[in-house]
Scaffold this active site. Structure first.
Site, PDB file in Angstrom:
ATOM      1  N   GLY A 173     -41.657 -68.222 -56.076  1.00  0.00           N
ATOM      2  CA  GLY A 173     -41.447 -68.464 -54.611  1.00  0.00           C
ATOM      3  C   GLY A 173     -42.146 -68.170 -53.464  1.00  0.00           C
ATOM      4  O   GLY A 173     -43.432 -67.570 -54.161  1.00  0.00           O
ATOM      5  N   ASN A 174     -41.980 -67.801 -52.372  1.00  0.00           N
ATOM      6  CA  ASN A 174     -42.622 -67.442 -51.565  1.00  0.00           C
ATOM      7  C   ASN A 174     -41.733 -66.824 -50.420  1.00  0.00           C
ATOM      8  O   ASN A 174     -40.559 -66.825 -50.574  1.00  0.00           O
ATOM      9  CB  ASN A 174     -43.602 -68.561 -50.873  1.00  0.00           C
ATOM     10  CG  ASN A 174     -43.043 -69.514 -50.184  1.00  0.00           C
ATOM     11  OD1 ASN A 174     -42.258 -69.381 -49.271  1.00  0.00           O
ATOM     12  ND2 ASN A 174     -43.136 -70.867 -50.357  1.00  0.00           N
ATOM     13  N   ARG A 175     -42.305 -66.148 -49.443  1.00  0.00           N
ATOM     14  CA  ARG A 175     -41.824 -65.082 -48.569  1.00  0.00           C
ATOM     15  C   ARG A 175     -41.267 -65.769 -47.242  1.00  0.00           C
ATOM     16  O   ARG A 175     -40.615 -65.362 -46.368  1.00  0.00           O
ATOM     17  CB  ARG A 175     -42.582 -64.066 -48.012  1.00  0.00           C
ATOM     18  CG  ARG A 175     -42.634 -63.081 -49.104  1.00  0.00           C
ATOM     19  CD  ARG A 175     -43.771 -62.077 -48.655  1.00  0.00           C
ATOM     20  NE  ARG A 175     -43.881 -61.444 -47.763  1.00  0.00           N
ATOM     21  CZ  ARG A 175     -44.703 -60.703 -47.151  1.00  0.00           C
ATOM     22  NH1 ARG A 175     -45.992 -60.415 -47.636  1.00  0.00           N
ATOM     23  NH2 ARG A 175     -44.359 -60.207 -45.725  1.00  0.00           N
ATOM     24  N   ALA A 202     -42.229 -74.072 -46.323  1.00  0.00           N
ATOM     25  CA  ALA A 202     -43.399 -73.627 -46.944  1.00  0.00           C
ATOM     26  C   ALA A 202     -43.393 -74.135 -48.421  1.00  0.00           C
ATOM     27  O   ALA A 202     -42.703 -73.362 -49.300  1.00  0.00           O
ATOM     28  CB  ALA A 202     -43.342 -72.155 -46.741  1.00  0.00           C
TER      29      ALA A 202
END
Ligand code: C5P
Length: 432
Positions: A215-217, A282
């Site tokens: 995943g990402n932040r 994102a």
């Protein structure tokens, strides 16, 4: 002057100004003056604590109207009952709103005149908070704010800067002229009435096995704020959201997705019927080549994952024959303008909102700053909290979309006709 008043949407507006207790209450005096200058009719209701900071007489002199603070004032009730006052108001503005008042409003209290009026009135509510920075940041306050926003209340601020306790941060009451400007914007003509806006937000998760993912932040806050701002401008908004813990802005239709490919499918199914696509998500660039059916076990050595590149959703929308106006985001750590401009060209976007990420900026932060880049130039949108920034951004998008729409004709035109119309702009760009 009359023309100015007609344009600002405040002329003749019946504003009920609620003032709660706090040192910033003194600024509400100036607010009354400015609201009246803008043509509004103002009636002031003080909480019991507000009356400790500024006397009712001051507000009475400034508003030219009797000021109320209690539910049980017989003479005041005889002159105008509290339900009548609730009905009279066309907009309720609370400035300053303390953390306590925000909590009581969120929970539907009606234990004093101001909270009772808020509950009894159907007028839109604008809340200008003022409190210590930690009180504003506290999860309890933020949950209350989210609840109120979810019900359609508009938050004006808070601003950032020095506070009464010589601390600095987010929690300051906006200046009275800013409150008047924000209220005028809320009441003003809506730039996207009748338009369909599609927004993507948040991260994507790419599964490795049934319990792990890449995943990402991204918090999704910017995309959600953009969706809310577009809705405030009268658009009908669809929000395709990756996995986030955010409340859906009131009036926005949300579709939840998980992976980049889910997001692509959800976006492409809607893009052709949209007037504007704002890709604020994102999107993960890579996904595991295959998703393991069972939880991967440790083998005592290194694990090698083979990754495939994900499809670019934004570029796919921009390449559609019958395409909406396409706005992308670029999160960069350096050379912001250069990289963002290259992205605008490569993905054939109409507009790109570039911002800096890393070290408390961008993804997780509440505040942000944007450099807005089109083929015609670049414009900096000043640092602000994400909703204030999203409002500025959506205003610019609406202006640029209107130009684009008029220069490209009806959006039912074929893509070819449209790309012909766009060619001169590209030529100009190359010449720069
Ligand atoms: O290329 P980069 O990921 O920096 O581009 C960011 C922009 O492109 C964002 O608007 C993002 O939503 C969009 N994007 C996309 N699909 C991808 C990757 C990025 O729509 N696979």
């Amino acid at each position: 002057m009359a023309q100015l008043e007609a344009r600002n949407g405040l002329a003749g507006l019946r504003v009920l100004l609620g003032v709660s207790g706090g040192i910033a209450a003194y600024k509400a005096c100036e607010l009354v003056r400015r609201l009246r200058e803008a043509g509004a009719e103002v009636r002031v209701v003080l909480t019991e604590n507000a009356a400790r900071f500024v006397t009712p007489l001051t507000f009475q002199a400034l508003s030219g109207q009797p000021v109320r603070s209690g539910l049980w004032d017989e003479a005041a009730e005889a002159a105008m009952g509290h339900l009548e006052l609730a009905h009279w108001a066309q907009h309720i503005v609370i400035a300053p709103a303390s953390a306590d008042l925000v909590a009581r409003l969120a929970h539907g209290f009606a234990d004093d005149l101001l909270t009772t009026l808020c509950l009894a009135s159907t007028a839109p509510l604008a809340i200008a908070p003022a409190m210590n920075l930690r009180m504003w940041a506290h999860a309890a306050t933020q949950a209350n704010v989210a609840t109120l926003r979810g019900r359609g209340a508009a938050f004006l601020g808070p601003g950032e800067g020095r506070m009464a306790e010589a601390e600095s941060g987010l929690g300051r009451l906006l200046e009275p002229h800013q409150i008047v400007a924000e209220l005028a914007a809320l009441r003003g003509p809506k730039a996207l009435t009748g338009k369909r806006v599609l927004v993507s937000a948040g991260p994507t998760y790419e599964d490795i096995d049934p319990v792990r993912f890449i995943g990402n932040r991204s918090s999704g806050r910017m995309g959600f704020a953009v969706a809310q701002a577009a809705m405030e401008q009268g658009a009908s908004v669809e929000l395709v959201a990756g996995p986030v813990h955010l409340q859906t802005p009131a009036g926005v239709a949300r579709v939840d997705v998980r992976s980049a490919r889910d997001m692509r499918e959800a976006v492409l199914a809607r893009a052709q019927h949209s007037d504007i696509y704002i890709g604020a998500a994102a999107v993960g660039d890579f996904r595991p080549h295959e998703v393991a059916a069972h939880k991967l076990k440790k083998t005592g050595g290194a694990l090698t994952l083979s990754l495939n590149e994900n499809p670019d959703i934004l570029a796919a929308v921009a390449a559609l024959k019958q395409r909406p106006y396409v706005v992308g985001f670029a999160a960069e750590t350096q050379n912001i303008e250069g990289y963002a401009r290259a992205k605008l060209e490569r993905k054939k976007l109409d507009l790109i909102a570039a911002n800096k990420v890393g070290e408390g900026e961008g993804f997780d932060a509440c505040q942000n700053e944007i450099l807005l880049i089109s083929r015609d130039g670049a414009e900096r949108l000043a640092r602000a909290d994400k909703l204030a920034l999203a409002r500025q951004l959506v205003e610019r998008i609406a202006e640029k979309y209107a130009d684009w729409e008029s220069s490209n004709g009806n959006r039912k035109d074929t893509g070819r006709a449209r790309s012909k119309a766009r060619a001169p702009r590209r030529t100009r760009m190359r010449g720069k």
